[in-house]
Scaffold this motif. Structure first.
Motif, PDB file in Angstrom:
ATOM      1  N   VAL A 174     -13.820 -14.255   1.729  1.00  8.20           N
ATOM      2  CA  VAL A 174     -12.613 -15.382   2.007  1.00  8.20           C
ATOM      3  C   VAL A 174     -12.627 -15.995   3.230  1.00  8.20           C
ATOM      4  O   VAL A 174     -12.916 -17.110   3.267  1.00  8.20           O
ATOM      5  CB  VAL A 174     -10.542 -14.633   2.188  1.00  8.20           C
ATOM      6  CG1 VAL A 174      -9.668 -15.871   2.497  1.00  8.20           C
ATOM      7  CG2 VAL A 174     -10.274 -13.652   0.713  1.00  8.20           C
ATOM      8  N   GLY A 208      -2.732   1.023  -5.868  1.00  5.54           N
ATOM      9  CA  GLY A 208      -3.226   0.352  -4.550  1.00  5.54           C
ATOM     10  C   GLY A 208      -2.800  -0.147  -3.845  1.00  5.54           C
ATOM     11  O   GLY A 208      -1.841  -1.549  -4.564  1.00  5.54           O
ATOM     12  N   PRO A 214     -14.097  -7.944   1.267  1.00  2.82           N
ATOM     13  CA  PRO A 214     -13.198  -8.816   0.777  1.00  2.82           C
ATOM     14  C   PRO A 214     -13.287 -10.345   2.092  1.00  2.82           C
ATOM     15  O   PRO A 214     -12.331 -11.081   1.192  1.00  2.82           O
ATOM     16  CB  PRO A 214     -12.457  -7.800   0.675  1.00  2.82           C
ATOM     17  CG  PRO A 214     -12.827  -6.281   0.371  1.00  2.82           C
ATOM     18  CD  PRO A 214     -13.854  -6.373   1.204  1.00  2.82           C
ATOM     19  N   LEU A 215     -12.919  -9.143   2.787  1.00  7.87           N
ATOM     20  CA  LEU A 215     -13.009 -10.511   4.258  1.00  7.87           C
ATOM     21  C   LEU A 215     -13.565 -10.909   4.173  1.00  7.87           C
ATOM     22  O   LEU A 215     -13.796 -12.653   4.305  1.00  7.87           O
ATOM     23  CB  LEU A 215     -12.245  -9.564   5.766  1.00  7.87           C
ATOM     24  CG  LEU A 215     -12.133 -10.554   6.671  1.00  7.87           C
ATOM     25  CD1 LEU A 215     -10.751 -11.261   6.469  1.00  7.87           C
ATOM     26  CD2 LEU A 215     -11.313  -9.782   8.308  1.00  7.87           C
ATOM     27  N   PHE A 240      -1.668  -2.314  15.356  1.00  8.96           N
ATOM     28  CA  PHE A 240      -2.326  -3.752  15.916  1.00  8.96           C
ATOM     29  C   PHE A 240      -1.519  -4.023  17.260  1.00  8.96           C
ATOM     30  O   PHE A 240      -2.628  -4.122  17.897  1.00  8.96           O
ATOM     31  CB  PHE A 240      -1.959  -5.008  15.203  1.00  8.96           C
ATOM     32  CG  PHE A 240      -2.240  -6.094  15.916  1.00  8.96           C
ATOM     33  CD1 PHE A 240      -3.796  -6.507  15.569  1.00  8.96           C
ATOM     34  CD2 PHE A 240      -1.595  -7.298  16.468  1.00  8.96           C
ATOM     35  CE1 PHE A 240      -4.504  -7.581  16.275  1.00  8.96           C
ATOM     36  CE2 PHE A 240      -2.459  -8.051  17.296  1.00  8.96           C
ATOM     37  CZ  PHE A 240      -3.829  -8.529  16.868  1.00  8.96           C
ATOM     38  N   ASN A 258     -11.516  -2.769  -1.106  1.00 11.25           N
ATOM     39  CA  ASN A 258     -11.045  -3.035  -1.490  1.00 11.25           C
ATOM     40  C   ASN A 258      -9.790  -3.934  -0.600  1.00 11.25           C
ATOM     41  O   ASN A 258      -9.231  -4.664  -0.897  1.00 11.25           O
ATOM     42  CB  ASN A 258     -10.468  -3.048  -2.886  1.00 11.25           C
ATOM     43  CG  ASN A 258     -11.223  -3.490  -3.839  1.00 11.25           C
ATOM     44  OD1 ASN A 258     -12.518  -3.206  -4.096  1.00 11.25           O
ATOM     45  ND2 ASN A 258     -11.001  -2.785  -5.416  1.00 11.25           N
ATOM     46  N   LEU A 283      -8.307  -8.343   7.900  1.00 12.39           N
ATOM     47  CA  LEU A 283      -7.610  -9.605   7.953  1.00 12.39           C
ATOM     48  C   LEU A 283      -6.820 -10.269   9.378  1.00 12.39           C
ATOM     49  O   LEU A 283      -6.874 -10.655  10.541  1.00 12.39           O
ATOM     50  CB  LEU A 283      -6.355  -9.886   6.517  1.00 12.39           C
ATOM     51  CG  LEU A 283      -5.989 -11.778   6.690  1.00 12.39           C
ATOM     52  CD1 LEU A 283      -6.908 -12.875   6.861  1.00 12.39           C
ATOM     53  CD2 LEU A 283      -4.404 -11.822   6.452  1.00 12.39           C
ATOM     54  N   ILE A 284      -5.953  -8.884   9.746  1.00 15.92           N
ATOM     55  CA  ILE A 284      -5.776  -8.535  10.724  1.00 15.92           C
ATOM     56  C   ILE A 284      -5.762  -8.036  11.627  1.00 15.92           C
ATOM     57  O   ILE A 284      -6.509  -8.558  12.767  1.00 15.92           O
ATOM     58  CB  ILE A 284      -3.953  -7.228  10.740  1.00 15.92           C
ATOM     59  CG1 ILE A 284      -3.277  -8.329  10.303  1.00 15.92           C
ATOM     60  CG2 ILE A 284      -3.435  -6.914  12.327  1.00 15.92           C
ATOM     61  CD1 ILE A 284      -2.139  -7.866   9.668  1.00 15.92           C
ATOM     62  N   MET A 296       0.494  -1.016  -0.115  1.00 11.52           N
ATOM     63  CA  MET A 296       0.718   0.204   0.191  1.00 11.52           C
ATOM     64  C   MET A 296       1.237   1.565  -0.264  1.00 11.52           C
ATOM     65  O   MET A 296       0.356   2.999  -0.118  1.00 11.52           O
ATOM     66  CB  MET A 296      -0.731   0.250   1.250  1.00 11.52           C
ATOM     67  CG  MET A 296      -1.788  -1.197   1.287  1.00 11.52           C
ATOM     68  SD  MET A 296      -3.036  -0.867   2.679  1.00 11.52           S
ATOM     69  CE  MET A 296      -3.190  -2.689   2.622  1.00 11.52           C
ATOM     70  N   TYR A 341      -7.592  -5.559   2.082  1.00 14.38           N
ATOM     71  CA  TYR A 341      -7.487  -6.538   2.479  1.00 14.38           C
ATOM     72  C   TYR A 341      -6.324  -6.465   3.857  1.00 14.38           C
ATOM     73  O   TYR A 341      -6.880  -7.521   4.804  1.00 14.38           O
ATOM     74  CB  TYR A 341      -6.921  -7.875   1.969  1.00 14.38           C
ATOM     75  CG  TYR A 341      -7.724  -9.354   2.590  1.00 14.38           C
ATOM     76  CD1 TYR A 341      -9.026  -9.703   2.630  1.00 14.38           C
ATOM     77  CD2 TYR A 341      -6.213 -10.466   2.070  1.00 14.38           C
ATOM     78  CE1 TYR A 341      -8.411 -11.478   2.813  1.00 14.38           C
ATOM     79  CE2 TYR A 341      -6.059 -11.987   2.663  1.00 14.38           C
ATOM     80  CZ  TYR A 341      -6.934 -11.894   3.105  1.00 14.38           C
ATOM     81  OH  TYR A 341      -7.742 -13.306   3.690  1.00 14.38           O
ATOM     82  N   PHE A 342      -5.450  -6.982   4.164  1.00 11.30           N
ATOM     83  CA  PHE A 342      -4.278  -6.953   4.939  1.00 11.30           C
ATOM     84  C   PHE A 342      -4.684  -6.529   6.755  1.00 11.30           C
ATOM     85  O   PHE A 342      -4.632  -6.913   7.083  1.00 11.30           O
ATOM     86  CB  PHE A 342      -2.420  -6.272   4.328  1.00 11.30           C
ATOM     87  CG  PHE A 342      -2.048  -6.796   5.015  1.00 11.30           C
ATOM     88  CD1 PHE A 342      -1.095  -7.651   5.566  1.00 11.30           C
ATOM     89  CD2 PHE A 342      -1.789  -5.785   5.866  1.00 11.30           C
ATOM     90  CE1 PHE A 342      -0.401  -8.227   5.864  1.00 11.30           C
ATOM     91  CE2 PHE A 342      -0.376  -6.112   6.891  1.00 11.30           C
ATOM     92  CZ  PHE A 342       0.238  -7.562   6.398  1.00 11.30           C
ATOM     93  N   ILE A 377       2.071  -1.546  10.797  1.00 12.60           N
ATOM     94  CA  ILE A 377       0.715  -1.811  11.512  1.00 12.60           C
ATOM     95  C   ILE A 377       1.004  -3.162  12.435  1.00 12.60           C
ATOM     96  O   ILE A 377       0.293  -3.331  13.245  1.00 12.60           O
ATOM     97  CB  ILE A 377       0.028  -2.707  10.051  1.00 12.60           C
ATOM     98  CG1 ILE A 377      -1.497  -3.406  10.196  1.00 12.60           C
ATOM     99  CG2 ILE A 377       0.909  -4.534   9.879  1.00 12.60           C
ATOM    100  CD1 ILE A 377      -2.227  -3.437   8.390  1.00 12.60           C
ATOM    101  N   ILE A 378       2.412  -3.837  12.451  1.00 10.72           N
ATOM    102  CA  ILE A 378       2.368  -3.950  14.023  1.00 10.72           C
ATOM    103  C   ILE A 378       2.303  -2.802  15.060  1.00 10.72           C
ATOM    104  O   ILE A 378       1.790  -3.894  15.907  1.00 10.72           O
ATOM    105  CB  ILE A 378       3.964  -4.759  14.009  1.00 10.72           C
ATOM    106  CG1 ILE A 378       4.612  -6.165  12.127  1.00 10.72           C
ATOM    107  CG2 ILE A 378       4.634  -6.138  15.165  1.00 10.72           C
ATOM    108  CD1 ILE A 378       5.779  -6.584  12.245  1.00 10.72           C
ATOM    109  N   GLN A 388       3.292  -2.275   6.242  1.00  7.75           N
ATOM    110  CA  GLN A 388       3.316  -3.463   7.624  1.00  7.75           C
ATOM    111  C   GLN A 388       4.391  -3.525   8.157  1.00  7.75           C
ATOM    112  O   GLN A 388       4.287  -4.243   9.360  1.00  7.75           O
ATOM    113  CB  GLN A 388       3.647  -4.678   5.826  1.00  7.75           C
ATOM    114  CG  GLN A 388       3.275  -4.699   5.593  1.00  7.75           C
ATOM    115  CD  GLN A 388       3.760  -4.800   3.837  1.00  7.75           C
ATOM    116  OE1 GLN A 388       4.247  -3.638   3.593  1.00  7.75           O
ATOM    117  NE2 GLN A 388       2.377  -4.861   2.545  1.00  7.75           N
TER     118      GLN A 388
END
Lengths: 306, 301
Positions: B254, B301, B250-251, B152, B232, B238-239, B1, B234-235, B148-149, B145
């Motif tokens: 899946v 994106g 999207p999630l 989170f 759209n 998902l987390i 992203m 997803y990452f 995001i850790i 990424q």
């Protein structure tokens, strides 16, 4: 003459200056606050995290450089980096070649309705979420359910089970990614083609240059800023590929599709090894920073600026 | 992203001009080579959309006859039952609403704060502004990424995990937007500000009554791209999200096809169709604006 030099001579200029300062900070303050909380602080925190061992359940422990030592001796990492670079380079080559060819084709189209159809068909997949695209292609490439295998079987050809075969899974993901994001490259290339002055092309044609010569000696050099831009942006996007891999193959079979972000996700959010995940993320950061800095240097060297 | 700001090759309008031009260029003779190009493009286009046609056809076919070999390109026997079944397997409309809410808040919020900050960077000379912009721009190299850790962990601490807020709060800051808009504001003559100021206008009036309307195309482009990225995404979901009723589409899609009580393939296909078809309608209606926004900002994106 700027307004500052006028106001500076007026009495009360200092007050006005102060008010401008205050207004400036007032306008950026929401963004700055959000930036500190959601970018700057997490960035510092992530670096600190790389020196810790923490599973989020037990208290964190300082482990010094252990995570980095693990990073450099990790037996899985070479394969992961290889997969990531193979994906990124294949992605750049396929996107640029097909994007440019399609843009050239559409640019020279005679029929307007074909142009409309081609544009919709090439660009629309780019707007669909990776989630929907991944689920769909999982079935399309399935040997029994998918129409690709079904048609091949009709002609007596037995195709490999692409997504379950370690030799074919990564090429299959590369192909799916091409289908999904080609529309983006196509539009960028089409935009780049408009920067080539038609007078130059016409002049070359009058001088008796063939279509191929014009393409190679006029169009391509003049397109170099666009090609460079597309290369960098495709690399950065491809290097961080994650969604289709997590959804379709989960990194398998036998780790053949585990890319660096997939690996980071496994370590951080499945094994909850936050410290090591942060170290992997820092590696990603260093690589992306390196490529970004390289593009500043490379731009001067390779790009034809008019 | 992550996105890197690079000068866009050309304004998006030029692409559209080129696309419109295709077909108007009567001077060019219809050569055999030209016909080959036409045929190749048509075939390529058909191959590109064939998975989508197949998707829609299967979702409209009675389950026992779907995914048949040789492939069928018509929904025979026809049914709408698969779409009704989607609702038994996932809270589709709840998730649709979640996606919509998340995209709307993220897009509108980020744009508001970006507009305010861009105005300060483009129009007010305040101490430290240049350094601040450089610091913010260098953050564009930081992969999503990486941050995001910690985000989170933060969200866990404040109990926001599994809520939409854990996704839209970090989305409110968008450095690329700030940079892009401040560059755009700088192309608008400053004399306009001076004239408005002499008439007694303040910063807010100048920004929202003058610069924002004049920058409408740029803001619209950023809004389209921001909405698309959030819709759209997803990452992040998902987390952060785990309960079906809190998930975005999207999630949700899946999740529908794996884990406990996975839905049959036709139902998964019906759900994907329910996501793709509205998108196709929106795309065909706003094609100009969407293509233009991608071409003008050169964002992925």
């Amino acid at each position: 003459m700027s307004s500052d030099t006028i106001t500076a001579r007026r009495p009360g200029a200092l007050l006005q200056r102060r008010r401008a300062e205050a207004a400036g900070w007032l306008f950026v303050s929401p963004a700055v606050l959000l930036f500190i909380v959601f970018v700057a602080a997490p960035f510092v925190f992530a670096i600190a995290l790389a020196f810790l061992e923490w599973d989020l359940l037990t208290p964190p422990q300082f482990v010094g450089l252990a995570n980095f030592e693990q990073l450099f001796t990790d037996p899985e990492l070479p394969q992961v980096l290889w997969n990531t670079f193979v994906f990124a380079i294949a992605s750049i080559v396929t996107h640029l070649v097909f994007g440019l060819l399609l843009a050239l084709g559409v640019n020279n189209l005679i029929s307007r309705s074909i142009g409309y159809f081609a544009r919709v068909a090439i660009f629309f997949p780019f707007l669909i979420s990776w989630a929907a695209v991944s689920l769909l292609w999982k079935y399309v490439l399935d040997p029994t359910f998918g129409y690709v295998g079904q048609y091949a079987a009709m002609f007596g050809i037995e195709l490999p089970n692409f997504l379950a075969d370690p030799a074919w899974a990564l090429p299959a993901i590369i192909f799916i990614d091409l289908w999904h994001t080609l529309g983006f490259t196509f539009i960028i290339m089409l935009a780049g083609l408009q920067t080539v002055p038609s007078e130059l092309v016409e002049a070359a044609r009058t001088d008796g240059a063939t279509g191929w010569q014009i393409f190679w000696n006029v169009t391509l050099p003049l397109m170099s800023p666009t090609l460079f831009f597309a290369t960098i942006i495709t690399f950065i996007g491809a290097f961080q590929i994650f969604d289709p891999i997590q959804i379709i193959t989960k990194g398998g079979p036998q780790g053949s599709t585990t890319t660096i972000i997939m690996y980071l996700y496994e370590k951080g959010f499945q094994a909850f090894d936050m410290g090591y995940a942060a170290a992997v993320a820092l590696l990603v950061f260093v690589i992306i920073m390196g490529v970004t800095l390289l593009q500043f240097i490379g731009r001067r060297k390779w790009v034809h600026e008019s | 992203m992550t996105t890197i700001p690079l000068a866009p090759p050309v304004p998006g309008d030029d692409v559209l001009v080129a696309l419109e031009k295709a077909g108007r260029r009567k001077s060019r003779r219809r050569t055999p080579g030209g016909v080959v190009v036409d045929v190749v493009l048509v075939v390529f286009g058909i191959l590109m959309i064939s998975p989508l046609v197949w998707l829609i056809v299967q979702s409209l076919t009675v389950p026992e006859f779907a995914f048949a070999s040789p492939p069928s390109w018509l929904p025979i026997p026809f049914t709408l039952q698969n779409f009704a079944d989607v609702l038994d397997y996932m809270p589709f409309f709840q998730q649709f609403g979640n996606s919509l809410l998340l995209a709307a808040i993220s897009t509108a919020g980020a744009l508001l704060f970006s507009i305010l900050a861009a105005y300060a960077f483009a129009r007010i000379d305040f101490r430290g502004s240049r350094l601040l912009l450089v610091i913010m721009l260098s953050a564009l190299m930081v992969p999503a990424q990486l941050v995001i850790i910690p985000i989170f962990i933060m969200m866990r601490q404040v109990g926001l995990v599994d809520t939409l807020a854990s996704l839209w709060l970090p989305a409110l800051i968008n450095v690329f937007q700030i940079f892009f808009l401040s560059q755009y504001f700088k192309t608008i003559p400053r004399e306009l500000d001076e004239a408005a100021r002499i008439d007694g206008a303040g910063h807010l009036w100048i920004l929202f009554r003058m610069l924002v309307p004049l920058s409408a195309p740029a803001i619209a482009a950023l809004a389209i791209l921001g909405f698309e990225a959030s819709w759209n995404g997803y990452f992040g979901p998902l987390i952060f999200l785990s309960s079906p009723e809190n998930m975005t589409l999207p999630l949700g899609l899946v999740t529908l096809q794996n884990g406990f009580g996975a839905a049959p393939a036709v139902v998964v296909f019906a759900a994907i169709t329910m996501v793709v078809l509205p998108l196709l309608v929106v795309f065909l209606a706003f094609q100009r604006q969407i293509v233009e926004s991608v071409a003008s900002t050169g964002l992925k994106g």
